[in-house]
Write an enzyme that holds these catalytic residues in place. Structure first.
Site, PDB file in Angstrom:
ATOM      1  N   GLY A 116      -4.980  -6.564 -10.406  1.00  0.00           N
ATOM      2  CA  GLY A 116      -4.396  -6.252  -9.107  1.00  0.00           C
ATOM      3  C   GLY A 116      -5.144  -5.163  -8.366  1.00  0.00           C
ATOM      4  N   LEU A 117      -4.589  -4.737  -7.264  1.00  0.00           N
ATOM      5  CA  LEU A 117      -5.237  -3.760  -6.390  1.00  0.00           C
ATOM      6  C   LEU A 117      -5.521  -2.447  -7.127  1.00  0.00           C
ATOM      7  CD1 LEU A 117      -6.189  -2.752  -3.617  1.00  0.00           C
ATOM      8  CD2 LEU A 117      -3.787  -2.254  -3.064  1.00  0.00           C
TER       9      LEU A 117
ATOM     10  N   GLY B 135      -4.781  -1.710 -10.416  1.00  0.00           N
ATOM     11  CA  GLY B 135      -5.243  -1.942 -11.779  1.00  0.00           C
ATOM     12  C   GLY B 135      -6.734  -2.165 -11.863  1.00  0.00           C
TER      13      GLY B 135
ATOM     14  N   SER C 210       6.262   4.274  -5.653  1.00  0.00           N
ATOM     15  CA  SER C 210       5.863   3.895  -4.299  1.00  0.00           C
ATOM     16  C   SER C 210       6.518   4.827  -3.294  1.00  0.00           C
ATOM     17  CB  SER C 210       6.282   2.448  -4.012  1.00  0.00           C
ATOM     18  OG  SER C 210       6.144   2.147  -2.635  1.00  0.00           O
ATOM     19  N   SER C 211       5.831   5.079  -2.202  1.00  0.00           N
ATOM     20  CA  SER C 211       6.394   5.954  -1.171  1.00  0.00           C
ATOM     21  C   SER C 211       7.621   5.333  -0.501  1.00  0.00           C
ATOM     22  CB  SER C 211       5.335   6.264  -0.113  1.00  0.00           C
ATOM     23  OG  SER C 211       4.857   5.074   0.492  1.00  0.00           O
ATOM     24  N   CYS C 212       7.797   4.009  -0.626  1.00  0.00           N
ATOM     25  CA  CYS C 212       8.918   3.349   0.050  1.00  0.00           C
ATOM     26  C   CYS C 212      10.255   3.626  -0.635  1.00  0.00           C
ATOM     27  CB  CYS C 212       8.691   1.845   0.146  1.00  0.00           C
ATOM     28  SG  CYS C 212       8.987   0.961  -1.392  1.00  0.00           S
TER      29      CYS C 212
ATOM     30  N   TYR D  47      12.959  -3.674  -3.765  1.00  0.00           N
ATOM     31  CA  TYR D  47      11.795  -3.117  -4.455  1.00  0.00           C
ATOM     32  C   TYR D  47      12.006  -1.635  -4.741  1.00  0.00           C
ATOM     33  CZ  TYR D  47       6.941  -1.655  -5.207  1.00  0.00           C
ATOM     34  OH  TYR D  47       5.780  -1.114  -5.729  1.00  0.00           O
TER      35      TYR D  47
ATOM     36  N   LYS E 194      12.090   0.301  -8.394  1.00  0.00           N
ATOM     37  CA  LYS E 194      11.172   1.382  -8.736  1.00  0.00           C
ATOM     38  C   LYS E 194      11.918   2.669  -9.112  1.00  0.00           C
ATOM     39  CE  LYS E 194       7.030  -0.270  -8.637  1.00  0.00           C
ATOM     40  NZ  LYS E 194       6.161  -0.197  -9.820  1.00  0.00           N
TER      41      LYS E 194
ATOM     42  N   PRO F   8       2.083   6.959  -4.883  1.00  0.00           N
ATOM     43  CA  PRO F   8       1.010   6.982  -3.894  1.00  0.00           C
ATOM     44  C   PRO F   8       1.470   6.534  -2.519  1.00  0.00           C
ATOM     45  CG  PRO F   8       0.863   4.991  -5.195  1.00  0.00           C
ATOM     46  CD  PRO F   8       2.020   5.775  -5.751  1.00  0.00           C
TER      47      PRO F   8
ATOM     48  N   HIS G  41       0.734  -5.957   3.025  1.00  0.00           N
ATOM     49  CA  HIS G  41       1.059  -4.777   3.824  1.00  0.00           C
ATOM     50  C   HIS G  41       0.306  -4.828   5.157  1.00  0.00           C
ATOM     51  CE1 HIS G  41       2.285  -3.056  -0.181  1.00  0.00           C
ATOM     52  NE2 HIS G  41       3.300  -2.712   0.575  1.00  0.00           N
TER      53      HIS G  41
ATOM     54  N   TRP H 216       2.763  -7.280  14.898  1.00  0.00           N
ATOM     55  CA  TRP H 216       4.218  -7.202  14.780  1.00  0.00           C
ATOM     56  C   TRP H 216       4.727  -5.809  15.127  1.00  0.00           C
ATOM     57  CZ3 TRP H 216       7.619 -10.030  10.798  1.00  0.00           C
ATOM     58  CH2 TRP H 216       7.403 -11.402  10.891  1.00  0.00           C
TER      59      TRP H 216
ATOM     60  N   ARG I  86       1.988   5.389   9.580  1.00  0.00           N
ATOM     61  CA  ARG I  86       1.838   5.122   8.163  1.00  0.00           C
ATOM     62  C   ARG I  86       0.672   5.925   7.583  1.00  0.00           C
ATOM     63  NH1 ARG I  86       6.081   3.593   8.932  1.00  0.00           N
ATOM     64  NH2 ARG I  86       7.040   1.541   8.588  1.00  0.00           N
TER      65      ARG I  86
END
Length: 314
Positions: free
Chosen positions: A14-15, A17, A108-110, A137, A141, A164, A180, A203, A210
């Site tokens: 993944g991104l 990893g 995650s920051s979310c 999500y 987390k 992050p 994203h 959108w 961000r």
């Protein structure tokens, strides 16, 4: 941790990893354990237990997760909460059961409250509700963070958690529906340029701000914490700078060479208005980001073009 330590990178393709794999190899670590999702389904408790029993990794970096942007979170809420809770539960539990020395949990920051003061400090966690579009999500987390802290308290498992800013870079998902905002915009502007289209629609209003972190900087932070951090408190990781979606769109237009117009579809959701992390804690420890947003996007765009072209030719 030494160069012969048995390090398991969960989610190595993944991104984050894949970036962590690059950083580890560059650092001389030569005993890295990996399994693709086809080889090991971390949602499966029996298979995960068998893997940990056989491999007994000393260090675990939990980068595997079900991730995506606003559309993906809204479309697949059950998958986001179920898959992530299952993965976290299995990896944390069997890391403890089979004697891992340390586990790095990727947050995650979310997960922070929707209306957090800016920049967001670590202590703001659970002081309010997360943004609605990412709630499944975020809840998953948060559960993983609390589980890792509980295993530290009860069993002494050395779990650390990094949160992050929104990541981007090579190996990102560029799916227009599920990725994203940065990676989705990059693809939109690239394809509009190739097709000779006159405009790109973004959108939302363009006003949300961000913070983005290049994935190699995030991977370097993960290794830094694995080697230098042993506390149970969560730790933010970001650049300390944010950008409006509107400015990001115009930057993307410039980098990709798109010559048309940019329009904003205000009927689509914006998400939270601002999301900027206070990363003073990790920076005080000695980690600093190295890649600027422009340079990071340029490197990501070069990777995207090369890989998209090679896939089409293949």
């Amino acid at each position: 941790m030494n160069n012969n330590s048995r390090i398991y990178v969960a989610g190595h393709t993944g991104l984050l990893g894949s970036a962590l794999m690059r950083i580890l190899k560059e650092g001389g670590f030569n005993n890295i354990i990996t399994r693709s999702s086809e080889e090991l389904d971390l949602i499966d408790q029996v298979k995960t237990e068998k893997f940990f029993k056989e491999e007994k990794p000393e260090y675990v970096a939990l980068c595997a997760a079900r991730v995506g942007g606003i559309i993906a979170n809204s479309t697949y809420p059950a998958e986001f909460i179920y898959n992530n809770i299952q993965i976290e539960s299995n990896v944390i539990h069997y890391s403890y059961k089979f004697g891992a020395k340390k586990l790095l949990f990727l947050g995650s920051s979310c997960i922070y409250p929707k209306n957090s003061s800016q920049p967001i400090k670590e202590e703001y966690l659970l002081t309010g509700k997360p943004e609605e579009t990412s709630e499944p999500y975020a809840i998953a987390k948060i559960a993983g963070i609390k589980m890792s802290q509980a295993y530290r308290k009860q069993y002494g498992l050395n779990c650390i958690t990094i949160l992050p800013a929104t990541l981007y870079g090579p190996n990102d998902s560029f799916d227009l529906q599920n990725s994203h905002v940065l990676s989705a915009l990059l693809r939109k502007f690239h394809e509009a340029k190739i097709k000779g289209e006159g405009s790109v629609t973004v959108w939302g209003s363009g006003s949300p701000r961000r913070e983005f972190l290049y994935v190699d900087d995030a991977a370097a932070a993960c290794l830094f914490l694995l080697e230098n951090y042993d506390a149970g408190e969560i730790i933010n990781c970001g650049t300390g700078e944010d950008i409006s979606v509107k400015k990001l769109a115009f930057l993307m237009k410039e980098i990709t060479g798109f010559s048309g117009r940019i329009t904003f579809d205000k009927s689509k959701p914006d998400g939270v208005s601002r999301k900027l992390l206070d990363s003073a804690k990790i920076k005080k420890m000695g980690w600093m980001p190295k890649v600027s947003l422009r340079n990071g996007i340029e490197q990501t765009y070069a990777w995207y073009k090369e890989n998209t072209l090679s896939k089409k030719q293949g």
